[in-house]
Write a protein that holds these residues in place. Structure first.
Motif, PDB file in Angstrom:
ATOM      1  N   ASN A   1       0.827  -1.208   0.000  1.00 54.62           N
ATOM      2  CA  ASN A   1       0.000   0.000   0.000  1.00 54.62           C
ATOM      3  C   ASN A   1       0.859   1.254   0.000  1.00 54.62           C
ATOM      4  O   ASN A   1       0.567   2.227  -0.715  1.00 54.62           O
ATOM      5  N   SER A   2       1.919   1.258   0.793  1.00 55.19           N
ATOM      6  CA  SER A   2       2.773   2.446   0.879  1.00 55.19           C
ATOM      7  C   SER A   2       3.514   2.682  -0.431  1.00 55.19           C
ATOM      8  O   SER A   2       3.675   3.830  -0.866  1.00 55.19           O
ATOM      9  N   GLN A   3       3.963   1.606  -1.076  1.00 55.20           N
ATOM     10  CA  GLN A   3       4.647   1.752  -2.363  1.00 55.20           C
ATOM     11  C   GLN A   3       3.699   2.285  -3.430  1.00 55.20           C
ATOM     12  O   GLN A   3       4.058   3.185  -4.194  1.00 55.20           O
ATOM     13  N   PHE A   4       2.501   1.726  -3.470  1.00 54.10           N
ATOM     14  CA  PHE A   4       1.528   2.160  -4.469  1.00 54.10           C
ATOM     15  C   PHE A   4       1.142   3.622  -4.246  1.00 54.10           C
ATOM     16  O   PHE A   4       1.140   4.427  -5.183  1.00 54.10           O
ATOM     17  N   ASN A   5       0.815   3.973  -2.988  1.00 55.17           N
ATOM     18  CA  ASN A   5       0.432   5.357  -2.688  1.00 55.17           C
ATOM     19  C   ASN A   5       1.575   6.323  -2.954  1.00 55.17           C
ATOM     20  O   ASN A   5       1.371   7.425  -3.488  1.00 55.17           O
ATOM     21  N   GLY A   6       2.792   5.930  -2.586  1.00 55.37           N
ATOM     22  CA  GLY A   6       3.946   6.794  -2.817  1.00 55.37           C
ATOM     23  C   GLY A   6       4.186   7.041  -4.291  1.00 55.37           C
ATOM     24  O   GLY A   6       4.494   8.158  -4.707  1.00 55.37           O
ATOM     25  N   MET A   7       4.021   6.001  -5.087  1.00 55.62           N
ATOM     26  CA  MET A   7       4.209   6.120  -6.531  1.00 55.62           C
ATOM     27  C   MET A   7       3.182   7.049  -7.151  1.00 55.62           C
ATOM     28  O   MET A   7       3.515   7.936  -7.958  1.00 55.62           O
ATOM     29  N   MET A   8       1.930   6.862  -6.782  1.00 56.95           N
ATOM     30  CA  MET A   8       0.857   7.685  -7.347  1.00 56.95           C
ATOM     31  C   MET A   8       0.980   9.136  -6.907  1.00 56.95           C
ATOM     32  O   MET A   8       0.800  10.062  -7.712  1.00 56.95           O
ATOM     33  N   GLN A   9       1.280   9.348  -5.634  1.00 58.47           N
ATOM     34  CA  GLN A   9       1.404  10.716  -5.127  1.00 58.47           C
ATOM     35  C   GLN A   9       2.586  11.429  -5.758  1.00 58.47           C
ATOM     36  O   GLN A   9       2.516  12.622  -6.076  1.00 58.47           O
ATOM     37  N   ALA A  10       3.697  10.699  -5.929  1.00 58.73           N
ATOM     38  CA  ALA A  10       4.888  11.317  -6.511  1.00 58.73           C
ATOM     39  C   ALA A  10       4.631  11.774  -7.944  1.00 58.73           C
ATOM     40  O   ALA A  10       5.009  12.884  -8.332  1.00 58.73           O
ATOM     41  N   TYR A  11       3.976  10.915  -8.738  1.00 53.16           N
ATOM     42  CA  TYR A  11       3.782  11.236 -10.152  1.00 53.16           C
ATOM     43  C   TYR A  11       2.625  12.207 -10.380  1.00 53.16           C
ATOM     44  O   TYR A  11       2.736  13.135 -11.188  1.00 53.16           O
ATOM     45  N   LEU A  12       1.535  11.995  -9.685  1.00 56.08           N
ATOM     46  CA  LEU A  12       0.328  12.780  -9.960  1.00 56.08           C
ATOM     47  C   LEU A  12       0.190  14.015  -9.081  1.00 56.08           C
ATOM     48  O   LEU A  12      -0.609  14.898  -9.366  1.00 56.08           O
ATOM     49  N   GLY A  13       0.965  14.081  -7.999  1.00 58.02           N
ATOM     50  CA  GLY A  13       0.834  15.203  -7.075  1.00 58.02           C
ATOM     51  C   GLY A  13       1.424  16.498  -7.617  1.00 58.02           C
ATOM     52  O   GLY A  13       2.230  16.508  -8.555  1.00 58.02           O
ATOM     53  N   GLU A  14       1.009  17.597  -7.031  1.00 64.12           N
ATOM     54  CA  GLU A  14       1.502  18.930  -7.379  1.00 64.12           C
ATOM     55  C   GLU A  14       2.055  19.595  -6.121  1.00 64.12           C
ATOM     56  O   GLU A  14       1.488  19.449  -5.040  1.00 64.12           O
ATOM     57  N   ALA A  15       3.161  20.306  -6.283  1.00 64.82           N
ATOM     58  CA  ALA A  15       3.745  21.034  -5.151  1.00 64.82           C
ATOM     59  C   ALA A  15       3.536  22.528  -5.361  1.00 64.82           C
ATOM     60  O   ALA A  15       3.834  23.063  -6.434  1.00 64.82           O
ATOM     61  N   VAL A  16       2.998  23.193  -4.349  1.00 64.58           N
ATOM     62  CA  VAL A  16       2.790  24.638  -4.414  1.00 64.58           C
ATOM     63  C   VAL A  16       3.163  25.254  -3.072  1.00 64.58           C
ATOM     64  O   VAL A  16       3.122  24.593  -2.034  1.00 64.58           O
ATOM     65  N   GLY A  17       3.537  26.517  -3.110  1.00 70.28           N
ATOM     66  CA  GLY A  17       3.722  27.244  -1.869  1.00 70.28           C
ATOM     67  C   GLY A  17       5.122  27.776  -1.650  1.00 70.28           C
ATOM     68  O   GLY A  17       6.102  27.275  -2.202  1.00 70.28           O
ATOM     69  N   ALA A  18       5.198  28.787  -0.797  1.00 68.65           N
ATOM     70  CA  ALA A  18       6.461  29.442  -0.454  1.00 68.65           C
ATOM     71  C   ALA A  18       7.092  28.835   0.790  1.00 68.65           C
ATOM     72  O   ALA A  18       8.082  29.362   1.296  1.00 68.65           O
ATOM     73  N   SER A  19       6.558  27.733   1.284  1.00 62.97           N
ATOM     74  CA  SER A  19       6.981  27.202   2.577  1.00 62.97           C
ATOM     75  C   SER A  19       8.465  26.885   2.640  1.00 62.97           C
ATOM     76  O   SER A  19       9.116  27.102   3.664  1.00 62.97           O
ATOM     77  N   GLY A  20       9.037  26.338   1.560  1.00 62.56           N
ATOM     78  CA  GLY A  20      10.462  26.028   1.557  1.00 62.56           C
ATOM     79  C   GLY A  20      11.302  27.269   1.753  1.00 62.56           C
ATOM     80  O   GLY A  20      12.255  27.284   2.547  1.00 62.56           O
ATOM     81  N   ALA A  21      10.966  28.340   1.030  1.00 63.20           N
ATOM     82  CA  ALA A  21      11.683  29.607   1.187  1.00 63.20           C
ATOM     83  C   ALA A  21      11.464  30.176   2.586  1.00 63.20           C
ATOM     84  O   ALA A  21      12.391  30.726   3.199  1.00 63.20           O
ATOM     85  N   ILE A  22      10.269  30.027   3.117  1.00 65.01           N
ATOM     86  CA  ILE A  22       9.953  30.523   4.459  1.00 65.01           C
ATOM     87  C   ILE A  22      10.794  29.806   5.515  1.00 65.01           C
ATOM     88  O   ILE A  22      11.292  30.422   6.465  1.00 65.01           O
TER      89      ILE A  22
END
Length: 250
Positions: A142-163
């Motif tokens: 389950n963790s491998q499948f979810n990680g794969m899907m989230q990595a490929y289909l997910g989007e990253a937004v936000g200034a948090s890293g710079a903050i």
């Protein structure tokens, strides 16, 4: 609170424009958010534009509150150009570590699927269409499948890293200033507060990672850590340079 400085004001305005624009033009999310580097939706400009996109009102509020609070103080001492260079550098560092974590979360299960007879081309084509083969779930945990899907289909937004980079810089410059979380009114010195929240992000990131059997928290913890690491390296380098210059002058 210190008066809002010029570059902080400009960054605040840009973030607000992007936030409003993403609601007025829904297609902007696909174009400006950071997509997985091997995705068909990835564009080179997203490494910058994603820093100005935010998921919701709460997300942008907390990031911009921190930008104004800590950024104005840092810009006051550094000047606009040095502050902007630091801010963007931390944002890029956040993007790099986030991308590296996603790359591992994607390729580790991808290798498992390929070892079980699935073709990489078929896997990538299915994901490119936002689909998946149900047989993958029989091969992957389950963790491998979810990680794969989230990595490929997910989007990253936000200034948090710079903050997070700004937080580290503030702790370097003002280690004994007392800070506190909004919902936990206990003052803690910056030199303890900032490492504490970075350590918490590391813990949550590892717990949510497919590496440790997690399924993700929906927060880009490794992006936060990446911004903090770059902020630490830059502050350490600048502080060391300042020390060496002072010693040389003597």
């Amino acid at each position: 609170m210190m008066r809002m400085t010029d570059m902080v004001k400009h960054l605040l305005i840009i973030n607000i424009i992007f936030f409003i624009g993403s609601y007025l033009v829904p297609q902007a999310q696909d174009l400006l958010a950071l997509h997985y580097v091997e995705s068909d939706k990835f564009r080179f400009w997203q490494v910058i534009t994603h820093m100005f996109m935010h998921a919701n009102l709460m997300h942008i509020f907390f990031n911009m509150f921190a930008l104004v609070t800590f950024g104005s103080t840092l810009e006051h001492f550094w000047g606009s150009n040095k502050f902007l260079f630091f801010y963007i550098s931390c944002g890029l560092g956040a993007m790099l570590l986030h991308t590296a974590a996603n790359y591992y979360s994607f390729h580790e299960p991808l290798n498992v699927l390929m070892a079980n007879g699935f073709e990489k081309t078929d896997i990538m084509n299915a994901l490119g269409e936002g689909k998946y083969d149900t047989r993958w779930e029989e091969v992957l945990s389950n963790s491998q499948f979810n990680g794969m899907m989230q990595a490929y289909l997910g989007e990253a937004v936000g200034a948090s890293g710079a903050i997070y980079g700004l937080l580290v810089a503030f702790a370097f410059m003002f280690p004994n200033v007392e800070l506190m979380m909004l919902f936990i009114p206990i003052p803690i010195k910056a030199k303890y507060f900032v490492p504490g929240i970075v350590a918490l992000d590391l813990y949550l990131g590892l717990q949510g990672s497919s590496i440790f059997g997690g399924s993700g928290t929906g927060i880009a913890h490794f992006a936060h850590i990446g911004g903090a690491i770059v902020g630490f390296i830059m502050m350490w380098y600048w502080k060391k340079g300042q020390f060496n210059n002072n010693r040389w002058d003597r």
